[in-house]
Design a protein around this motif. Structure first.
Motif, PDB file in Angstrom:
ATOM      1  N   GLY A  68      18.620  23.286   0.110  1.00  0.00           N
ATOM      2  CA  GLY A  68      19.062  22.846   1.356  1.00  0.00           C
ATOM      3  C   GLY A  68      18.272  21.437   1.481  1.00  0.00           C
ATOM      4  N   VAL A  69      17.424  20.873   0.683  1.00  0.00           N
ATOM      5  CA  VAL A  69      16.719  19.889   1.127  1.00  0.00           C
ATOM      6  C   VAL A  69      16.897  18.823  -0.141  1.00  0.00           C
ATOM      7  CG1 VAL A  69      14.647  18.410   1.316  1.00  0.00           C
ATOM      8  CG2 VAL A  69      14.543  20.868   2.123  1.00  0.00           C
ATOM      9  N   GLY A  70      17.727  17.529   0.018  1.00  0.00           N
ATOM     10  CA  GLY A  70      18.182  16.964  -0.895  1.00  0.00           C
ATOM     11  C   GLY A  70      17.643  15.459  -0.808  1.00  0.00           C
ATOM     12  N   LYS A  71      17.975  14.618  -1.781  1.00  0.00           N
ATOM     13  CA  LYS A  71      17.294  13.197  -1.508  1.00  0.00           C
ATOM     14  C   LYS A  71      17.900  12.365  -0.365  1.00  0.00           C
ATOM     15  CE  LYS A  71      16.687   9.264  -4.477  1.00  0.00           C
ATOM     16  NZ  LYS A  71      16.851   8.676  -5.805  1.00  0.00           N
ATOM     17  N   SER A  72      19.035  12.832   0.256  1.00  0.00           N
ATOM     18  CA  SER A  72      19.383  12.076   1.267  1.00  0.00           C
ATOM     19  C   SER A  72      18.608  12.440   2.597  1.00  0.00           C
ATOM     20  CB  SER A  72      21.012  12.639   1.684  1.00  0.00           C
ATOM     21  OG  SER A  72      21.864  12.027   0.601  1.00  0.00           O
ATOM     22  N   ALA A  73      18.259  13.619   2.795  1.00  0.00           N
ATOM     23  CA  ALA A  73      17.416  14.040   4.078  1.00  0.00           C
ATOM     24  C   ALA A  73      16.089  13.196   3.699  1.00  0.00           C
ATOM     25  CB  ALA A  73      17.147  15.415   4.121  1.00  0.00           C
ATOM     26  N   LEU A  74      15.443  13.272   2.721  1.00  0.00           N
ATOM     27  CA  LEU A  74      14.275  12.441   2.546  1.00  0.00           C
ATOM     28  C   LEU A  74      14.511  11.045   2.779  1.00  0.00           C
ATOM     29  CD1 LEU A  74      11.160  11.874   1.677  1.00  0.00           C
ATOM     30  CD2 LEU A  74      12.166  11.512  -0.823  1.00  0.00           C
ATOM     31  N   LEU A  75      15.523  10.214   2.345  1.00  0.00           N
ATOM     32  CA  LEU A  75      15.804   8.897   2.555  1.00  0.00           C
ATOM     33  C   LEU A  75      16.105   8.456   4.218  1.00  0.00           C
ATOM     34  CD1 LEU A  75      17.650   7.768  -0.514  1.00  0.00           C
ATOM     35  CD2 LEU A  75      15.397   7.429  -0.026  1.00  0.00           C
ATOM     36  N   CYS A  76      16.692   9.570   4.872  1.00  0.00           N
ATOM     37  CA  CYS A  76      17.356   9.338   6.178  1.00  0.00           C
ATOM     38  C   CYS A  76      15.829   9.223   7.064  1.00  0.00           C
ATOM     39  CB  CYS A  76      17.939  10.683   6.773  1.00  0.00           C
ATOM     40  SG  CYS A  76      19.666  10.382   6.302  1.00  0.00           S
ATOM     41  N   PHE A  77      14.889  10.427   6.671  1.00  0.00           N
ATOM     42  CA  PHE A  77      13.458  10.300   7.262  1.00  0.00           C
ATOM     43  C   PHE A  77      12.713   9.175   6.990  1.00  0.00           C
ATOM     44  CE2 PHE A  77       9.042  11.742   7.424  1.00  0.00           C
ATOM     45  CZ  PHE A  77       8.884  12.128   8.496  1.00  0.00           C
ATOM     46  N   LEU A  78      12.716   8.349   5.742  1.00  0.00           N
ATOM     47  CA  LEU A  78      11.799   7.145   5.806  1.00  0.00           C
ATOM     48  C   LEU A  78      12.428   6.119   6.326  1.00  0.00           C
ATOM     49  CD1 LEU A  78      11.020   7.956   1.973  1.00  0.00           C
ATOM     50  CD2 LEU A  78       9.416   8.200   3.956  1.00  0.00           C
ATOM     51  N   SER A  79      13.948   6.128   6.162  1.00  0.00           N
ATOM     52  CA  SER A  79      14.561   5.057   7.166  1.00  0.00           C
ATOM     53  C   SER A  79      14.176   4.990   8.504  1.00  0.00           C
ATOM     54  CB  SER A  79      16.094   5.031   6.866  1.00  0.00           C
ATOM     55  OG  SER A  79      16.417   4.949   5.326  1.00  0.00           O
ATOM     56  N   ALA A  80      14.180   6.193   8.991  1.00  0.00           N
ATOM     57  CA  ALA A  80      13.927   6.458  10.614  1.00  0.00           C
ATOM     58  C   ALA A  80      12.531   6.008  10.713  1.00  0.00           C
ATOM     59  CB  ALA A  80      14.172   7.958  10.852  1.00  0.00           C
ATOM     60  N   LEU A  81      11.679   6.126   9.885  1.00  0.00           N
ATOM     61  CA  LEU A  81      10.219   5.609  10.289  1.00  0.00           C
ATOM     62  C   LEU A  81      10.000   4.218  10.121  1.00  0.00           C
ATOM     63  CD1 LEU A  81       8.153   8.446   8.150  1.00  0.00           C
ATOM     64  CD2 LEU A  81       8.636   8.401  10.865  1.00  0.00           C
ATOM     65  N   MET A  82      10.883   3.620   9.183  1.00  0.00           N
ATOM     66  CA  MET A  82      10.654   2.299   9.052  1.00  0.00           C
ATOM     67  C   MET A  82      11.690   1.440  10.277  1.00  0.00           C
ATOM     68  SD  MET A  82      11.347   1.284   4.905  1.00  0.00           S
ATOM     69  CE  MET A  82      12.796   2.325   4.725  1.00  0.00           C
ATOM     70  N   LEU A  83      12.507   2.096  10.612  1.00  0.00           N
ATOM     71  CA  LEU A  83      13.258   1.420  11.822  1.00  0.00           C
ATOM     72  C   LEU A  83      12.328   1.511  13.194  1.00  0.00           C
ATOM     73  CD1 LEU A  83      16.726   2.961  11.389  1.00  0.00           C
ATOM     74  CD2 LEU A  83      16.082   0.285  11.175  1.00  0.00           C
ATOM     75  N   LEU A  84      11.559   2.592  13.359  1.00  0.00           N
ATOM     76  CA  LEU A  84      10.492   2.625  14.553  1.00  0.00           C
ATOM     77  C   LEU A  84       9.459   1.757  14.273  1.00  0.00           C
ATOM     78  CD1 LEU A  84      10.078   6.586  15.003  1.00  0.00           C
ATOM     79  CD2 LEU A  84      11.290   4.811  16.662  1.00  0.00           C
ATOM     80  N   GLN A  85       9.168   1.466  13.124  1.00  0.00           N
ATOM     81  CA  GLN A  85       7.716   0.461  12.795  1.00  0.00           C
ATOM     82  C   GLN A  85       8.692  -0.977  13.241  1.00  0.00           C
ATOM     83  OE1 GLN A  85       6.067   0.431   9.067  1.00  0.00           O
ATOM     84  NE2 GLN A  85       5.030  -1.294   9.377  1.00  0.00           N
ATOM     85  N   LEU A  86       9.915  -1.159  12.626  1.00  0.00           N
ATOM     86  CA  LEU A  86      10.425  -2.616  12.882  1.00  0.00           C
ATOM     87  C   LEU A  86      10.438  -2.936  14.269  1.00  0.00           C
ATOM     88  CD1 LEU A  86      13.173  -2.644  10.262  1.00  0.00           C
ATOM     89  CD2 LEU A  86      11.371  -4.130  10.653  1.00  0.00           C
ATOM     90  N   LEU A  87      10.901  -1.785  15.197  1.00  0.00           N
ATOM     91  CA  LEU A  87      10.969  -1.909  16.617  1.00  0.00           C
ATOM     92  C   LEU A  87       9.725  -2.385  17.270  1.00  0.00           C
ATOM     93  CD1 LEU A  87      13.352   0.969  17.672  1.00  0.00           C
ATOM     94  CD2 LEU A  87      13.744  -1.332  17.592  1.00  0.00           C
ATOM     95  N   TRP A  88       8.523  -1.550  16.848  1.00  0.00           N
ATOM     96  CA  TRP A  88       7.140  -1.846  17.339  1.00  0.00           C
ATOM     97  C   TRP A  88       6.845  -3.426  17.080  1.00  0.00           C
ATOM     98  CZ3 TRP A  88       2.451  -3.191  14.681  1.00  0.00           C
ATOM     99  CH2 TRP A  88       1.565  -2.977  15.615  1.00  0.00           C
TER     100      TRP A  88
END
Length: 588
Positions: A68-88
């Motif tokens: 149930g854990v694929g590469k897509s879930a990992l990349l979505c999580f990392l992308s979300a972290l980067m977007l939050l950092q970009l906003l800050w």
């Protein structure tokens, strides 16, 4: 400064508070801001650790093919972290631009120009890597999820904004919105650490696949070999271009890994500086001088060229046949042994020069310097772990091929060389910078005339120079110009005499410019040697994988896991040591 105050304290008040000795608070005195600051640090650090642990679990689940854990879930999580950092980061840049006329405190030890230049170079290679990943996604777009195309675009934008942010604000000492800034900076630190871990995992998978293929060539039948390359099931058009892109991606991963870890260390120093009270204005100017380092540079460049040749031959010969693989391993061990002996001798010579000198050490609070020393010792443990594993395997093995005996002195020298080099670097970065002749003269005059200035510099060799300066100062009593001047080493020198002899602890053969030239040559040589030793493991020359002895003693899977965990720290150690040695070179 309390958390709720909007304006910083006046400089004089800040200095008075910093210089005041610690003790019980006076009745009616304002409450110190230490408790809110420590609470904010604890809350923000726990937030960062939770983000990091969650990301590590996702990475582990993807690495072991959890259900149930694929590469897509990992990349979505990392992308979300980067977007939050970009906003800050964008919010921080906008707020600083709106208040750009205000006087801002800076930590001159953080974010050195050469460090920002290095991270820019690695960032350029990271952006090229992400462009190749975008091309890879376009080629296999029929069978790849959209997240594999969104992630490289997000990472490229994140890299551009972060480098711009670090160039302009790595030296900032934040004094407003401190709680919010702590959460933003620590989130950025652990986001970059997760991106570093993701790059390490991808690069380790590629190296492990190559190692398994070499084992298949050498005929290891007792090891279960299953390649894990995650090749897409559809065809790529055009096939030749897709193959070139796929190979190019893995050659650029070492630069991406170094970029992420450098960014996280610079951001960590920024986090430690939040709310820091600067004792006094800092004036530090480090200049790069190439004069007088011909010997060290020539030897270092020779080592660099020889290392590239050894790596090329090693990668061509290893895995071709059993005899060629043994010859490649023997060549690597002999070359590494000779190089480590030279590096250990150079580091030992530099440390002895410092030990024979009686110059005082700089023990002032410096987050950047403390982090450098901690990283040197912490990341060296990766190589020490592998070296002790190799020593134990050699001693416990039932049969030992001839080439494995070279592994024993190599492993011992890896431990000793890093130990000596760490001592040299830490000793160097804690040295008090030498004062110019004018400043030494003024301090001598102050001390010789009964001033309250502490004895922090040596007196001049000739009292006539001090007398010349004293004659120009109207506030210096004439009667005191002939008074006794104390030397830092404990001797005495008359203000009108020719100068006393050197203290007994100083070596007579290395003083002044001669000592600086020797130390610069040592630093330049060690700098180039560490760059040279970064190249082999970063680009696939890893005898810990290929000699086979440790895998027989410890088992294939346990030893491969140990190497994959320890090798990234060993690779980072060499680059971090090179960066520290460059700073040492500029400081001498």
């Amino acid at each position: 400064m309390p958390e709720g105050h909007g304006a910083p304290a006046p400089p004089q008040a800040a200095r008075s508070a910093a210089d005041r000795p610690s003790g019980p608070a006076r009745p009616g005195a304002p409450v110190q801001a230490g408790v809110p600051q420590k609470l904010a640090e604890a809350l923000s650090s726990q937030h960062g650790l939770n983000v990091f642990v969650a990301g590590l679990l996702l990475l582990l689940a993807w690495a072991v093919h959890a259900s149930g854990v694929g590469k897509s879930a990992l990349l979505c999580f990392l992308s979300a972290l980067m977007l939050l950092q970009l906003l800050w980061m964008l919010w921080y840049l906008r707020r600083r631009a709106a208040h750009r006329r205000l006087l801002r405190l800076k930590d001159t030890h953080a974010g050195a120009r050469w460090l920002r230049g290095s991270i820019t170079l690695f960032a350029v290679m990271t952006i090229i890597l992400e462009c190749l990943k975008i091309g890879y996604f376009i080629g296999y777009s029929e069978c790849l999820s959209a997240t594999e195309g969104v992630f490289p675009v997000t990472h490229a934008v994140h890299t551009l904004v972060q480098v711009y942010f670090l160039w302009g604000h790595a030296k900032d000492v934040i004094q407003s919105f401190k709680t919010l800034e702590r959460f933003g900076v620590i989130h950025s630190v652990f986001t970059n650490l997760l991106l570093w871990t993701n790059g390490v995992l991808n690069e380790s998978k590629h190296q492990l696949n190559e190692h398994k293929e070499r084992l298949m060539t050498l005929g290891f039948g007792n090891i279960t070999i299953e390649l894990d390359d995650h090749t897409p099931s559809c065809n790529c058009t055009p096939p030749t271009l897709c193959s070139a892109i796929s190979h190019g991606i893995y050659y650029l991963y070492p630069f991406n890994i170094e970029y992420q870890i450098l960014a996280s260390t610079m951001l960590y120093v920024l986090w430690k500086n939040i709310g820091r009270q600067m004792d006094s204005p800092q004036h530090q100017k480090i200049q790069f001088k190439f004069h007088g380092v011909t010997v060290g540079s020539a030897l270092g460049l020779t080592v660099l060229a020889a290392t590239i040749g050894v790596v090329v031959v090693y990668l061509i010969q290893i895995g071709r046949s059993k005899s060629r693989s043994e010859s490649a391993l023997t060549m690597f061990y002999l070359y590494a042994i000779a190089l480590l002996v030279l590096m250990g001798a150079a580091g030992l010579m530099g440390t002895l020069i410092y030990r024979l000198d009686e110059q005082s050490l700089d023990e002032s609070k410096n987050p950047a310097r403390k982090l450098d020393a901690d990283l040197l010792v912490g990341t060296a443990s990766g190589s020490w772990f592998l070296s002790w594993g190799s020593i134990l395997a050699i001693l416990c093995a039932e049969s030992r091929p001839a080439y494995t005996w070279y592994n024993l002195p190599y492993s011992v020298l890896v431990i000793a060389e890093k130990y000596i080099q760490n001592l040299f670097i830490i000793e160097s970065i804690h040295q008090e910078p030498e004062l110019s002749e004018d400043i030494r003269t003024l301090r001598v005059v102050t001390v010789c005339n009964g001033g309250a200035t502490p004895l922090t510099a040596s007196c001049l060799k000739s009292g006539a120079a001090a007398g010349g300066v004293a004659s120009r100062g109207s506030d210096v009593p004439p009667a005191s110009r002939g008074s006794t001047c104390l030397r830092e080493g404990g001797g005495k020198e008359e203000g009108t005499g020719e100068g006393a002899s050197r203290p007994a602890g100083h070596p007579h053969f290395l003083q002044g410019d001669a000592k600086r030239r020797v130390l610069r040559n040592i630093s330049a040589f060690l700098f180039l040697c560490n760059i040279s030793l970064w190249i082999p493991p970063a680009f696939g020359c890893r005898p810990e994988y290929d000699n086979g002895l440790e895998e027989i003693v410890f088992g294939f899977e346990p030893w491969i896991i140990a190497v994959n965990l320890a090798m990234p720290f060993s690779i980072f150690y060499r680059m971090h040591a090179a960066a520290s040695l460059f700073e040492v070179y500029c400081k001498i």
